[in-house]
Every structure is written in C-alpha cells, then in structure tokens.
Design a protein around this motif. Structure first.
Motif, PDB file in Angstrom:
ATOM      1  N   THR A  27     -11.013  -6.398   3.952  1.00 45.25           N
ATOM      2  CA  THR A  27     -10.294  -5.274   4.557  1.00 45.25           C
ATOM      3  C   THR A  27      -8.928  -5.171   3.893  1.00 45.25           C
ATOM      4  OG1 THR A  27      -9.124  -6.523   6.273  1.00 45.25           O
ATOM      5  CG2 THR A  27     -11.398  -5.824   6.785  1.00 45.25           C
ATOM      6  N   LYS A  28      -8.174  -4.176   4.261  1.00 42.81           N
ATOM      7  CA  LYS A  28      -6.830  -4.013   3.712  1.00 42.81           C
ATOM      8  C   LYS A  28      -5.912  -5.171   4.105  1.00 42.81           C
ATOM      9  CE  LYS A  28      -7.287  -0.041   1.535  1.00 42.81           C
ATOM     10  NZ  LYS A  28      -7.185   0.075   0.090  1.00 42.81           N
ATOM     11  N   ASP A  29      -6.318  -5.997   5.072  1.00 44.14           N
ATOM     12  CA  ASP A  29      -5.552  -7.196   5.425  1.00 44.14           C
ATOM     13  C   ASP A  29      -5.745  -8.314   4.410  1.00 44.14           C
ATOM     14  OD1 ASP A  29      -4.459  -6.075   7.728  1.00 44.14           O
ATOM     15  OD2 ASP A  29      -6.149  -6.718   8.962  1.00 44.14           O
ATOM     16  N   ASP A  30      -6.764  -8.195   3.559  1.00 47.61           N
ATOM     17  CA  ASP A  30      -6.998  -9.153   2.481  1.00 47.61           C
ATOM     18  C   ASP A  30      -6.233  -8.692   1.251  1.00 47.61           C
ATOM     19  OD1 ASP A  30      -8.927 -10.865   3.848  1.00 47.61           O
ATOM     20  OD2 ASP A  30     -10.249  -9.127   3.759  1.00 47.61           O
ATOM     21  N   THR A  31      -5.832  -9.651   0.418  1.00 48.80           N
ATOM     22  CA  THR A  31      -4.990  -9.327  -0.722  1.00 48.80           C
ATOM     23  C   THR A  31      -5.555  -9.910  -2.006  1.00 48.80           C
ATOM     24  OG1 THR A  31      -3.048  -9.449   0.735  1.00 48.80           O
ATOM     25  CG2 THR A  31      -2.628  -9.467  -1.630  1.00 48.80           C
ATOM     26  N   VAL A  32      -5.556  -9.080  -3.040  1.00 51.92           N
ATOM     27  CA  VAL A  32      -5.831  -9.537  -4.399  1.00 51.92           C
ATOM     28  C   VAL A  32      -4.515  -9.426  -5.148  1.00 51.92           C
ATOM     29  CG1 VAL A  32      -7.055  -9.084  -6.552  1.00 51.92           C
ATOM     30  CG2 VAL A  32      -8.257  -8.853  -4.366  1.00 51.92           C
ATOM     31  N   ILE A  33      -4.104 -10.520  -5.776  1.00 51.36           N
ATOM     32  CA  ILE A  33      -2.847 -10.554  -6.525  1.00 51.36           C
ATOM     33  C   ILE A  33      -3.158 -10.621  -8.013  1.00 51.36           C
ATOM     34  CG2 ILE A  33      -0.714 -11.824  -6.963  1.00 51.36           C
ATOM     35  CD1 ILE A  33      -0.968 -12.971  -4.105  1.00 51.36           C
ATOM     36  N   ILE A  34      -2.573  -9.704  -8.765  1.00 47.75           N
ATOM     37  CA  ILE A  34      -2.655  -9.733 -10.228  1.00 47.75           C
ATOM     38  C   ILE A  34      -1.371 -10.393 -10.718  1.00 47.75           C
ATOM     39  CG2 ILE A  34      -2.840  -8.396 -12.357  1.00 47.75           C
ATOM     40  CD1 ILE A  34      -4.218  -6.199 -10.700  1.00 47.75           C
ATOM     41  N   THR A  35      -1.518 -11.498 -11.422  1.00 48.30           N
ATOM     42  CA  THR A  35      -0.351 -12.296 -11.820  1.00 48.30           C
ATOM     43  C   THR A  35       0.151 -11.907 -13.206  1.00 48.30           C
ATOM     44  OG1 THR A  35      -1.788 -14.020 -12.682  1.00 48.30           O
ATOM     45  CG2 THR A  35      -1.036 -14.269 -10.398  1.00 48.30           C
ATOM     46  N   GLY A  36       0.407 -10.634 -13.393  1.00 49.15           N
ATOM     47  CA  GLY A  36       0.995 -10.140 -14.629  1.00 49.15           C
ATOM     48  C   GLY A  36       0.043  -9.299 -15.442  1.00 49.15           C
TER      49      GLY A  36
END
Length: 138
Positions: A27-36
């Motif tokens: 859901t939008k409460d989950d996060t994917v982080i792109i590290t650069g």
C-alpha cells in the motif's frame, strides 16, 4: 514494509508487476527507496510527466536520494514538505525526493540522507539535460 534499490537512471522496469510481484500486497504506507540515480526528474518539465505519473500510480510510496546523475536544478523547483521527520521535495504525492542532510524514521528505522556526488563521467560533475549528447552520457 521498506524495500531498497538503486541506480534506475530513468528505467523503472524493475517496478513492473512481473519484476516486482511483492507489490501486489503493498500500500502507499509501504516505501521503496532508490538510493541514488533515480532519473525520474530528468528534464524538469512536461517531458517527465508520463513517467512520474506512472510512478505515482504504483501501489507504494517511492522515495529517492540524489545520486551523481540527477537534475538538481529541476528537483529544487518542487515544493518542500515534511515527511517522517525530514524534508522532501514533493515530486508527486507519493514520489518524494529525500533531501540531503535529513533524518527520516520509517517503521522504527532511522535513515540519514546525504545523496549526490561529483560524477566521474560528466564534465565538472554536472549533467545538463539540454546538452546534445545527454542521452549518451546517461
């Protein structure tokens, strides 16, 4: 849930359902982080809209830190907001640039952001989207 990846360079195929089936339960409460080297904000104008709108429609929140291949000037034009304790540029409601020097708290984890770097493959470390050889230099 938090997922981490890096170096998309504007190619977001890894977020297609077939390549990232875990998103079916996110859901939008989950996060994917792109590290650069996210690359979603390349031109800083309407040429970015189709990709950014597609990223906004993903079922999770996408957050990214600057890499050495970003359009810093374009990112700086987005509105600033607070998110999980730190400042972000709101590229879309759920596509967020995690600003440098911030501390974010996600799911009881703390993250310090210090993205960006001088590029080894770009003169003066600056990628100019209007340069004639822009696509080759990505």
């Amino acid at each position: 849930m938090i997922y981490v990846t890096g170096d998309c360079h504007g190619n977001f195929a890894r977020f297609e359902q077939k390549n990232f089936p875990e998103q079916a339960n996110m859901t939008k409460d989950d996060t994917v982080i792109i590290t650069g080297d996210c690359g979603g904000v390349w031109f800083g104008d309407s040429r970015d809209d189709e990709t950014l709108d597609w990223l906004e429609r993903l079922p999770f929140t996408l957050a990214f830190v600057c890499g050495n291949h970003e359009n810093y000037d374009a990112l700086a034009r987005y509105p600033v907001a607070e998110w999980h304790g730190g400042k972000v540029h709101c590229v879309r409601p759920h596509v967020l640039h995690l600003m440098r020097g911030q501390i974010f708290e996600l799911e009881s984890y703390r993250f310090f952001t210090m993205g960006g770097a001088k590029s080894h493959d770009i003169e003066d470390g600056i990628l100019e989207p209007d340069a004639p050889d822009f696509e080759r230099r990505l």
